[in-house]
Design a protein around this motif. Structure first.
Motif: not given
Length: 405
Positions: A367-379, A382-391
């Motif tokens: 908590g308290g961190k600045k935005v590190s991902g896209s400001v358009n990213r949502r929870f 589809s956004d989780a599926q499109a994330a660069d992080t491997p499962a």
């Protein structure tokens, strides 16, 4: 320096498939969830993988996995978890079943009778018309009086959800989730395998006892569906879990009204918040109780799901509203309260509802961190599926989550 606080928020069954009524969007995509979206933007977003090959999925599986317990070794089905929550004492030789009250109807319709559970019987309602707890308790008492024994014992839970324990029972019978049978013949869904004959006889006897019980006579007179049988499933034997609190040297609590998830917490060594503190079901109450627990705990696991009326209903827009309330009344106050208390680490996990295929997903960060991902990213799914992080392997996430670095 303030100690790090850790919070897991489990959004039970909120992920879904796209719906035409929502213009091809899922309820999460259609909902306004600014707090969840902010966490997805400042942290890591991605999919979770549960190593569960060879085991049946069921309630509590994701909770057990995300706390670091290998399902193949520790997950024996939801029954034993509910037993832990209800304080039902069982041994490793006893088999615990979910005992769900359901409404059955004869295939022939009005005027036909159910003489024996079989191919001409339809499972009409897997919640027995959302029966009230007090009514259900009377029926459980009747079952104990008439078919209970030293070997077979019924225990009341809440609403349509209860337990049956088969002392020194046979653990190899195969049982089906009643939701998977809804609206069709029960013939292929009745218990099979070793011990199934006993379970079928119990279900037959339960139908005879329950169909003419005064509780059901009154319900039908009021135009409600009768709770005219129990459905036995979710079976398993109790297994001792190593303590999560000892492994990670933290004090923790579980905040949940679900007996399955209270059981997950108890088995992991967490203190279970008294359900009376959450009795009104209000999400704001759940948030305030969780924040109060942080006064004496390092870690709180908060489980919340949509109401039974929404889960078992057909109004998809009600699910959207429920998700928005979850974000506004639970996630928002939690984030605000934790920010005031000092540094904290969050993990939001979300799984799909029953009957909907899809991987669970998560947002993780501090908590308290600045935005590190896209400001358009949502929870969203589809956004989780499109994330660069491997499962990520859910069972290994706890080590990362509770790491002191």
């Amino acid at each position: 320096m303030d100690r790090m606080k850790y919070v897991i928020v489990h959004a039970g069954g909120m992920a879904d498939r796209p719906h035409a009524e929502l213009n091809g969007r899922t309820p999460l995509q259609a909902a306004a969830t600014p707090h969840l979206d902010q966490l997805a933007q400042i942290g890591e977003l991605g999919l979770l993988m549960i190593p569960s090959e060879g085991i049946r999925h069921g309630g509590g599986l994701l909770g057990a996995a995300i706390l670091g317990y290998d399902p193949k070794k520790y997950y024996q089905g939801p029954g034993p978890l509910e037993a832990a929550s209800l304080g039902v004492s069982v041994t490793e030789h006893d088999v615990v079943y979910r005992c769900t009250m359901v409404t059955l109807r004869p295939e022939g319709g009005k005027g036909a009778e159910i003489k024996k559970l079989g191919p001409n019987v339809i499972l009409d309602d897997a919640t027995a018309g959302l029966i009230e707890t007090e009514e259900a308790r009377e029926l459980i008492e009747a079952l104990n009086e008439q078919v209970g024994s030293e070997a077979i014992q019924f225990y009341p839970g809440a609403g349509h959800r209860h337990l049956m324990v088969w002392v020194n029972g046979k653990p190899r019978a195969v049982c089906s989730d009643p939701q998977s049978v809804l609206g069709r013949s029960i013939a292929d869904a009745l218990p099979t395998g070793d011990g199934a004959d006993i379970l079928r006889k119990l279900m037959d006897a339960a139908h005879v006892i329950m169909r003419d019980h005064p509780v059901n006579e009154e319900r039908m007179a009021e135009g409600k569906k009768p709770a005219n049988c129990v459905w036995l499933w979710g079976e398993g034997r109790a297994v001792m879990w190593p303590s999560l609190t000892e492994k990670h040297e933290i004090a923790g609590a579980i905040v949940a009204t679900s007996d399955v998830y209270r059981g997950v917490g108890i088995c992991a060594g967490l203190d279970a918040v008294d359900p009376d503190r959450l009795a009104d079901g209000d999400l704001r109450t759940r948030a305030s109780v969780a924040l109060a627990e942080f006064a004496k705990k390092d870690f709180v696991y908060v489980h919340a799901r949509l109401t039974d009326e929404i889960i078992h209903g057909t109004d998809i827009k009600a699910k959207v509203r429920g998700i928005e309330e979850f974000d506004r009344h639970l996630v928002g106050p939690l984030v605000e309260g934790l920010t005031k208390q000092g540094p904290y680490r969050f993990l939001i996990v979300c799984e799909h509802g029953r009957g909907v295929d899809g991987q669970p997903f998560y947002a993780f960060g501090e908590g308290g961190k600045k935005v590190s991902g896209s400001v358009n990213r949502r929870f969203t799914e589809s956004d989780a599926q499109a994330a660069d992080t491997p499962a990520r392997d859910a069972t290994k996430f706890a080590n990362k989550f509770f790491s002191k670095s």
